[in-house]
Design a protein around this motif. Structure first.
Motif, short mmCIF file in Angstrom:
data_model
loop_
_atom_site.label_atom_id
_atom_site.label_comp_id
_atom_site.label_asym_id
_atom_site.label_seq_id
_atom_site.Cartn_x
_atom_site.Cartn_y
_atom_site.Cartn_z
N LEU A 161 -4.92 -4.43 -1.71
CA LEU A 161 -6.12 -4.98 -1.10
C LEU A 161 -6.52 -6.26 -1.82
O LEU A 161 -6.39 -6.36 -3.03
N TYR A 178 -10.57 -1.58 -7.39
CA TYR A 178 -9.85 -0.45 -8.01
C TYR A 178 -8.51 -0.15 -7.39
O TYR A 178 -7.87 0.81 -7.76
N CYS A 179 -8.07 -0.93 -6.40
CA CYS A 179 -6.78 -0.66 -5.77
C CYS A 179 -5.68 -0.80 -6.83
O CYS A 179 -5.45 -1.88 -7.35
N SER A 227 -15.49 8.24 2.87
CA SER A 227 -15.20 6.84 2.58
C SER A 227 -15.32 5.98 3.82
O SER A 227 -15.07 6.42 4.93
N CYS A 274 0.84 -1.20 0.00
CA CYS A 274 0.00 0.00 0.00
C CYS A 274 0.88 1.25 0.00
O CYS A 274 1.74 1.42 0.85
N CYS A 299 -8.79 3.90 -3.14
CA CYS A 299 -9.86 3.12 -2.50
C CYS A 299 -10.87 4.05 -1.82
O CYS A 299 -12.08 3.81 -1.88
N CYS A 351 -13.37 -1.05 -3.41
CA CYS A 351 -12.01 -0.58 -3.07
C CYS A 351 -10.99 -1.60 -3.55
O CYS A 351 -9.93 -1.25 -4.06
N VAL A 352 -11.34 -2.90 -3.38
CA VAL A 352 -10.41 -3.95 -3.79
C VAL A 352 -10.28 -3.95 -5.30
O VAL A 352 -9.19 -4.05 -5.86
N CYS A 385 -14.72 4.35 -2.83
CA CYS A 385 -15.72 4.03 -1.80
C CYS A 385 -16.69 5.19 -1.62
O CYS A 385 -17.90 4.99 -1.58
#
Lengths: 155, 413, 158, 634
Positions: free
Chosen positions: C130, C124-125, C34, C11, C17, C121-122, C21
């Motif tokens: 994620l 588009y990380c 978010s 990260c 994320c 979020c996962v 979100c």
């Protein structure tokens, strides 16, 4: 801790009898996923690593636990989870560097090795002697002996 | 298995819900004096202020009880508990039990002074009280007691356009939660909201002909048409005392760490018990919603055969005054009387915080202006984290990366 | 049971994320809306995304004065009847991770609901920090890839 | 509280439908699990006369009853289908960790039917099962496939086929992870014919124990029994390779396609020295307390860098004796078989057969394209790859020795098989025993794993007792400890004359091993010697909580054996199919050959012991009655 579960990785054959016995003793069920001790197998290396609680001196699980459910007993060295306090956030599972702390989806609480109250059954049923429940000095003594024998052999 | 619960408050209902988690089948009977379904006492000030409708303070409908398979005996006063024969009497009937959970709660204190029964004296304990207050059409209000209920009530009526004053016997507002310095910040916030705050004044009597006209303190007379008593609450322990259960030194039912009373098969939880403080380990009355629910969970678990210990109560009170969040967690200096207290504090235009530590252990926290990091501190106080342990984690990259919840508290250490 | 797992090593704190979100949940592109929060530790340059852990016995549930937080029986998620929230923020303080956040538009406190099983979020990380994986699998992986591997490698050197 | 039995997962690849059903407790009581469940399902669900490589064949994986417990060696899963090699009941047993995953996912058995339109693989994760596209895996060798699937489906155990299975080589195996497999009877081709590349199973639950204390007791007892076996130490040290020494000495190995008895250098290639030289560690299957598997590493030479879990008697003899390869080439051959998914015994048999044909001039350079000779590893591997890929002559050999022999004149006498399945390393001419009779009576053809005297004494090869009896050679305490009903014990073993009655012992041994295959424990000699039906019944009672005793277990096992026999008869087993290759009756090894008439007499007695009619081969009506096999549709 006067005694610990001493693991000789080179003796472990990966039969996972310990996992089965552990889950049976603690949960009346035969399920590796619910065992406190876990065996990690590296089949392409023929190497097996049993992982159980190291009863760390300053355990990360105790630090990370937000509810104070995990405590280390300063006298006995025991690290225990109090299910009444466990909120089931699984932070201990993430924090334990050995991947030992485990989580029961059914109960919603974390669980870890409790040494079966002083007579660990995984050790009792381990036939390879990869697991031994011995005082630290004896475990180290055995290791020293083996090292010495190796030197003797090669010398 | 048959479980009787006396009380229909947070503790009683939480106990019932918790028992259902263990056993979908066992018989649950709930007794309550009032004929309400469960409501949220904490939402009453919001309703009084008009932010939410009164009916929103109810948390359950009678149908919900049925759905949870809880038999209700509402409007029925329990007259007697026969702990030796495991039964209780209510409305000429006897009810046997395997386990009894006493959750009788507490009631507001109205001191026995002249005029306290005059029309225009109110408390804020039930949704009905709001209706009564609103029917009275309050204009000039004096709130007696500057605890969190007093302050919230004052703010709520101010929002209704009333002229509001607060009278507090002790020297600063919210004396059980905040220390002088932080309390002064709150005081100035209240004053900014045009609420009159009078501390160190004792109420002597309420004057008026038919209805409240004036409140006299030892220092002044305050013209008003409404007095709201928020001078504390008192555990309802009469039934327990009569049954022969031991009542503790602070006036709450005595329970052990498993929430068991002094007689087998009887548990108690909520406002009516005195429990141990998580920081000092001394008995205390924790009259908070969250404590009641937590205790009820444990009482339920233990009456279903677990042996779960109560970790002890820890107070946390959040207020929002003039849009500024204020929070007090754990004990203040007064609560830590007798201990050597280390104070870490910081002050700026918009923010004031203080962290109290006893023997290296974090014991209290007060902050005006922000809620950031409060949850980490709350967690640490409950857990008994020491300052040095918090620093050890915060200074170690490896540890902090897996213990991210410490990060918010960095500024305090 | 699948949950979001973070690889902290990867990260970099970009905050995509959070934007995703907030857009998904609040219709606004703003990190503070978010339900996933990046805790940043400047001392060590750490970025740790935090979100609801969906505890089994969630403290927020105990603290909620409106009893509107519940464990969903089937998904085992910690969910809320948001319409009943009075915004007292007790749950925010009760949550050790401060993973409950005040939605500025509805003025209700909300938490991550895993987008009904497909967390955006996962998806588009950009760094791939994620992951949405089974929790027991995550534990197994960790056991294998950290603890066990270290021992294996140490033994190779012997 | 008990959740045994679990479920049967049924996957139809043609319709892509997946369903599961609870196993009836009655079925478990009658057939236990493992091979018992397989037999019943195959009997009920394969239409008579079905093409083994057609859509109608049914492939079943069934974990043994005790799999999923710490009972020593309880790891084994039976896989069964109609065999493309023999046309009869095809079945094979494998250990490792597939069974435990299947069990913890909640299934006692996995039934695969139909045929996928495109290459597919099956993923089972507890209650969730999916058929996924395997286009990207098709054609890949096994180890690579396992690597890919382990990445994709973390923690899953994988049963898969290699290119041999895809190419429908009739003795292709199903590999169980990298190093284990369901080798015999060509089940890999069945999977290949269904276009099913792999099955990945992951279970995260477990099985409740009916009585934990009793189970722990049974486990402890089982462990102590196995450890007290006379062969225990030798087995933990050298595994199955122990057998190579006596059989070499008896000149009873398959040397150069059963022409030589034994090779001059058998001590170096076939013996325990191989472990000392190449073996570095022991590897166990789930719950095993023997750990006979050896991890081998070749550090220098042509095959340097080869690392493999193996060193078992079967490949060592199959390639070392039958094909005559040297030790390092044997290890290489094992690797090829594992990577490409072929049965090592049949592969060795086919290679030996081809080499002999070549040497006899029946196969010519024109047929093969290169020279063949015993001991020539490069030529052997080249041919093996041709078989796997069905190229050139390999296309004929991939049909198995029996079918291949039909393609060449005069080739028949060199095809060493019983009922179409290649015989493993034991030459009955060198040593006649219960074990070797078992190759004839075996329900799956020429194989050594379904019958073995539990108290076989490898020190003796007493030819005086030939055919009807073999030497017992143990003292009375061993006799007393033997877990066998007293009546049968005195009938089968003659302590005074120190002999074992081969037909009687054969029936007992077959039923005992069949019981092992049903409850999922291993047939290694230390287990056979000590773990009888009594302790197994104790474990079953503690685990499942059903009222079952040793006699019930043996009856159930006999029931399964008879059911399989009925299956075989239905699929056209000839009455006289139980016969050795002609060579064994006509050619001498070390002055020995078999006497066909005497063997027929032994078989006659065996049929009597079984309660079967010698003329029709069928179990007699009262046998079926006694075994309650009257509920079969026929």
């Amino acid at each position: 801790m006067d005694k610990l579960i001493f693991i000789d990785y080179h003796k472990c054959v990966g039969c996972a009898t310990c996992e089965m016995v552990c889950s049976m003793v603690h949960e009346d069920i035969c399920s590796p996923a619910l065992s406190r001790i876990r065996v990690v197998r590296y089949p392409t290396e023929a190497f097996n690593v049993p992982i159980t609680c190291a009863f760390c001196e300053s355990p990360p699980c105790v630090s990370v636990c937000p509810s104070g459910a995990i405590t280390k007993n300063a006298d006995s060295g025991d690290v225990a989870i109090n299910p009444a306090l466990c909120i089931g956030c699984r932070q201990c599972v993430q924090a334990c560097p050995f991947g030992h702390a485990n989580f029961s989806l059914d109960r919603g609480t974390a669980f870890k090795c409790d040494l079966c109250g002083g007579s660990p059954q995984c050790v009792e049923f381990c036939w390879t002697e990869a697991l031994q429940y011995v005082p630290l000095d004896r475990a180290l003594g055995g290791k020293r002996d083996a090292a010495a024998r190796n030197i003797l052999k090669s010398g | 298995m048959r479980i009787l619960i006396i009380g229909n408050g947070a503790a009683g209902n939480q106990a019932a819900a918790s028992i259902r988690k263990y056993s979908p089948e066992c018989e649950i009977l709930m007794f309550a004096r009032e004929y309400y379904s469960e409501y949220s006492a904490c939402a009453l000030p919001d309703a009084l202020a008009g932010w939410i409708p009164i009916n929103k303070t109810y948390l359950k409908t009678l149908a919900d009880y049925e759905q949870q398979k809880i038999k209700t005996c509402f409007g029925q006063e329990v007259e007697n508990i026969d702990i030796n024969n495991q039964c209780l009497e209510a409305g000429d009937k006897k009810y046997g039990y395997d386990c009894l959970i006493i959750a009788t709660g507490s009631r507001p204190i109205i001191p026995p002074i002249n005029g306290s029964l005059l029309k225009g004296n109110f408390v804020l304990k039930t949704p009905r009280d709001i209706e009564l207050i609103m029917e009275h059409k309050p204009g000039r209000v004096v709130v007696v007691g500057a605890g969190n209920i007093g302050v919230e009530t004052a703010g709520a009526l101010r929002n209704r356009g009333c002229d509001v004053k607060i009278v507090e016997m002790q020297d600063w507002v919210m004396p059980l939660l905040y220390d002088l310095k932080s309390a002064n910040r709150i005081r100035s916030l209240l004053e900014k909201e045009n609420i009159g705050v009078f501390t160190g004044e004792r109420v002597i009597e309420v004057q008026g002909e038919q209805r409240v006209e004036r409140l006299r303190t030892d220092q002044q007379d305050l013209e008003c048409d409404t007095v709201i008593w928020a001078a504390g609450v008192k555990p309802n322990v009469e039934l327990a005392r009569q049954a022969g259960l031991k009542i503790g030194s602070l006036g709450g039912i005595e329970v052990d760490k498993y929430m068991r009373c002094t007689h087998p098969g009887v548990f108690a939880c909520g406002d009516c018990v005195q429990s141990l403080n998580v920081i000092t380990g001394k008995p205390s009355l924790s009259l908070l919603w969250s404590s009641a629910k937590r205790q009820a969970d444990l009482a339920a678990a233990n009456c279903m055969g677990q042996s779960y210990e109560y970790e002890g109560n820890c107070s946390v009170v959040i207020e929002e005054i003039m849009g500024i969040p204020c929070i007090a967690i754990g004990l203040n200096l007064q609560g830590l009387n007798g201990y050597e207290v280390e104070v870490i504090e910081q002050e700026s235009q918009d923010l004031y915080y203080r962290l109290l530590a006893v023997n290296d252990r974090i014991a209290g926290y007060q902050c005006i202006g922000s809620l950031d990091g409060a949850s980490s501190i709350f967690t640490m106080i409950k857990k008994g984290t020491s300052l040095s342990e918090a620093r050890r984690v915060l200074l170690n990259q490896g540890l902090i990366s897996t213990m991210a919840w410490y990060i918010d508290s960095r500024r305090y250490f | 049971m699948k949950r979001i797992a973070v690889n902290i090593e990867i990260c970099d704190g970009c905050g995509v994320c959070q934007l995703v979100c907030s857009a998904q949940k609040a219709g606004q592109w703003h990190p503070s809306f978010s339900r996933i929060i990046i805790k940043r530790d400047e001392e060590f340059g750490l970025n740790v995304p935090i979100f609801c852990m969906h505890c089994s016995n969630p403290p927020c549930e105990t603290f909620c004065v409106m009893n509107l937080i519940y464990k969903d029986h089937d998904s085992d998620l910690t969910l809320r009847h948001e319409d009943r929230c009075i915004g007292c923020r007790a749950c925010e303080i009760a949550c050790p991770f401060s993973a409950a956040i005040m939605d500025p538009i509805s003025e209700a406190v909300v938490n991550c609901d895993l987008c009904g099983g497909d967390p955006q979020c996962v998806k588009y990380c950009p760094a791939g920090a994620l992951a949405f994986i089974d929790i027991s699998e995550a534990a197994d992986k960790k056991r294998r890839q950290t603890a066990g591997l270290q021992i294996l490698e140490a033994s190779r050197k012997l | 509280m008990n959740d045994y039995p679990g479920k049967i997962l049924e996957v139809n690849l043609s319709t892509r439908s997946i369903s599961s059903r609870k196993v009836e407790p009655e079925l478990i009581k009658k057939y236990l699990g493992g091979i018992g469940l397989c037999a019943r399902i195959l009997y009920d669900e394969i239409p008579s006369g079905a093409d083994p490589l057609g859509e109608d064949n049914v492939l079943v994986f069934a974990a043994g009853t005790l799999v999923g417990t710490p009972f020593p060696t309880a790891s084994r899963t039976e896989a069964s289908a109609k065999s493309p090699l023999t046309g009869q009941f095809g079945t094979s047993n494998s250990g490792a960790f597939f069974g435990i995953q299947l069990k913890t996912a909640g299934y006692d058995a996995l039934v695969i039917k139909g045929k996928a339109a495109e290459p597919a693989y099956l993923v089972i994760n507890d209650d969730e099962a999916k058929i996924l596209n395997a286009g990207f895996l098709w054609g890949k060798e096994c180890w690579e496939t396992v690597d890919i699937l382990e990445q994709k489906h973390y923690g899953a155990e994988i049963a898969l086929i290699g290119p041999a299975g895809e190419n429908l080589v009739r003795f292709a195996s199903i590999e169980n992870g990298r190093y284990d497999g369901w080798g015999r009877t060509g089940l890999g081709a069945v999977m290949g014919s269904k276009n099913l590349k792999a099955v990945a199973v992951k279970g995260s639950r477990g099985r409740n124990i009916y009585d934990t204390a009793a189970m722990l007791e049974a486990v402890k007892k089982g462990q102590q029994l196995i450890k007290s076996a006379s062969s225990y130490m030798a087995f933990t040290e050298y595994g199955t390779l122990n057998a190579s020494i006596p059989y070499g000495k008896f000149k009873a190995t398959s040397a150069h396609n059963f022409t030589k008895g034994t090779l001059p250098d058998w001590k170096d290639i076939g013996g325990r020295p191989i472990v000392d030289k190449y073996g570095s560690r022991h590897v166990a299957c789930q719950s095993c307390i023997i750990a006979c598997g050896h991890w081998a590493e070749i550090k220098e030479g042509k095959y340097a860098g080869l690392r493999i879990k193996d060193l078992e008697i079967t490949p060592v003899m199959s390639f070392g004796a039958t094909v005559g390869l040297d030790t390092e080439a044997i290890i290489k051959a094992s690797e090829i078989c594992q990577r490409y998914g072929v049965d090592m015994v049949s592969a060795g048999g086919v290679l030996g057969f081809a080499i002999e044909l070549y040497k006899k001039g029946i196969l010519t350079d024109e047929d093969v394209g290169f020279e063949l000779d015993f001991g020539d590893d490069e030529a052997a591997f080249k041919l093996l790859h041709q078989v796997i890929n069905r190229e050139g002559i390999g296309n004929i050999l991939a049909e198995g020795t029996k079918r291949a022999a039909e393609q060449f004149e005069q080739a028949d006498r060199y095809a060493i098989h019983v009922k179409g399945m290649e015989i493993p390393f034991i030459d009955p001419r060198g040593r006649w025993s219960t074990w070797t009779l078992g190759m004839l009576t075996n329900i799956r053809g020429g194989d050594h794993l379904r019958c073995r005297n539990p108290v076989e004494n490898l020190r003796y090869n007493d030819k005086d007792e030939a055919y009807m009896k073999e030497r017992f050679g143990f003292k009375k305490p061993m006799y007393d400890r033997l877990d066998m009903p007293e009546e049968l014990k005195s009938k089968a073993i003659d302590l005074e004359n120190d002999t074992v009655d081969i037909p009687e012992m054969s029936k007992w041994a077959e039923d005992l091993i069949n019981l092992y295959n049903a409850v999922g424990i291993c047939i290694r000699p230390p287990v056979m010697e000590k773990v009888g039906p009594t302790i197994i019944a104790e474990a079953c009672r503690a685990f499942i909580g059903i009222d079952i005793n040793a006699a019930d277990l043996m009856e159930s096992s006999e029931r399964t054996w008879n059911l399989i026999k009925l299956f075989n008869l239905r699929e056209g087993e000839a009455v006289d199919a139980s016969k050795f290759p002609r060579r064994f009756y006509e050619e001498d090894i070390d002055g020995n050959r078999l006497d066909e008439a005497k063997i027929q007499a032994v078989l006659e007695k065996y049929y009597q012991a079984r309660g079967w009619d010698r003329k029709t081969g069928r179990p007699e009506a009262n046998t079926l009655d006694r075994l309650k096999l009257d509920d079969l549709d026929n």
